[in-house]
Design a protein around this motif. Structure first.
Motif, PDB file in Angstrom:
ATOM      1  N   GLY A   1       0.784  -1.229   0.000  1.00 29.51           N
ATOM      2  CA  GLY A   1       0.000   0.000   0.000  1.00 29.51           C
ATOM      3  C   GLY A   1       0.815   1.277   0.000  1.00 29.51           C
ATOM      4  O   GLY A   1       0.267   2.350   0.050  1.00 29.51           O
TER       5      GLY A   1
ATOM      6  N   ARG B   1       6.806   7.458   2.204  1.00 31.47           N
ATOM      7  CA  ARG B   1       6.500   7.492   3.627  1.00 31.47           C
ATOM      8  C   ARG B   1       7.657   8.144   4.347  1.00 31.47           C
ATOM      9  O   ARG B   1       8.793   8.033   3.928  1.00 31.47           O
ATOM     10  CB  ARG B   1       6.340   6.082   4.192  1.00 31.47           C
TER      11      ARG B   1
ATOM     12  N   ARG C   1      -1.951  10.379   0.042  1.00 27.82           N
ATOM     13  CA  ARG C   1      -2.745  10.383   1.275  1.00 27.82           C
ATOM     14  C   ARG C   1      -4.194   9.970   0.991  1.00 27.82           C
ATOM     15  O   ARG C   1      -4.783   9.190   1.736  1.00 27.82           O
ATOM     16  CB  ARG C   1      -2.763  11.773   1.893  1.00 27.82           C
TER      17      ARG C   1
ATOM     18  N   ARG D   1      -4.546   6.239   0.211  1.00 30.44           N
ATOM     19  CA  ARG D   1      -4.472   5.462   1.455  1.00 30.44           C
ATOM     20  C   ARG D   1      -5.755   5.628   2.268  1.00 30.44           C
ATOM     21  O   ARG D   1      -6.282   4.662   2.812  1.00 30.44           O
ATOM     22  CB  ARG D   1      -3.261   5.909   2.263  1.00 30.44           C
TER      23      ARG D   1
ATOM     24  N   TYR E   1      -8.557   2.821   3.588  1.00 36.09           N
ATOM     25  CA  TYR E   1      -9.025   2.685   4.967  1.00 36.09           C
ATOM     26  C   TYR E   1     -10.539   2.837   5.073  1.00 36.09           C
ATOM     27  O   TYR E   1     -11.176   2.208   5.914  1.00 36.09           O
ATOM     28  CB  TYR E   1      -8.351   3.715   5.868  1.00 36.09           C
TER      29      TYR E   1
ATOM     30  N   VAL F   1      -3.637   9.095   8.244  1.00 34.33           N
ATOM     31  CA  VAL F   1      -2.967   9.511   7.002  1.00 34.33           C
ATOM     32  C   VAL F   1      -2.361  10.910   7.106  1.00 34.33           C
ATOM     33  O   VAL F   1      -1.873  11.442   6.123  1.00 34.33           O
ATOM     34  CB  VAL F   1      -3.890   9.399   5.757  1.00 34.33           C
TER      35      VAL F   1
END
Length: 108
Positions: free
Chosen positions: A9, A26, A71, A74, A78, A93
């Motif tokens: 991910g 990240r 962001r 992701r 979620y 995030v």
């Protein structure tokens, strides 16, 4: 140069800079936080200004747009989990307020 494994991910900077792939988008300091232009440039061995110029030269969006997109992707993943609240996802995030996540989702 061997291939590195990537966390599931994780968004990846889409092109090599000076022959090096930057890897996951990240922050090593905080897993829930995405890096900014300075951190991405440092990881690639160039200045932030050089990163902006390089991205413009190859037709990439701005660093901010790239980070916002990562962001939101992701956050969307979620949101598929019904057990998570928007407040929890926003914090996870990197948004300080849930309404900021909602606002950016509407804009993009």
């Amino acid at each position: 140069m061997g291939r590195r494994s990537r966390p599931s991910g994780a968004a990846v900077f889409p092109f090599p800079v000076r022959g090096r792939e930057l890897g996951p988008l990240r922050s090593p300091r905080s897993p829930g936080r995405f890096p900014g232009a300075r951190e991405l440039a440092e990881a690639s061995g160039i200045t932030a200004r050089g990163l902006y110029r390089h991205m413009a030269a190859v037709g990439m969006p701005s660093v901010k747009a790239l980070v916002v997109s990562a962001r939101l992707v992701r956050a969307y993943a979620y949101l598929k989990d019904p057990g998570r609240s928007v407040k929890e996802i926003a914090a996870r995030v990197g948004y300080s307020r849930p309404w900021l996540l909602t606002k950016q989702m509407r804009e993009y």
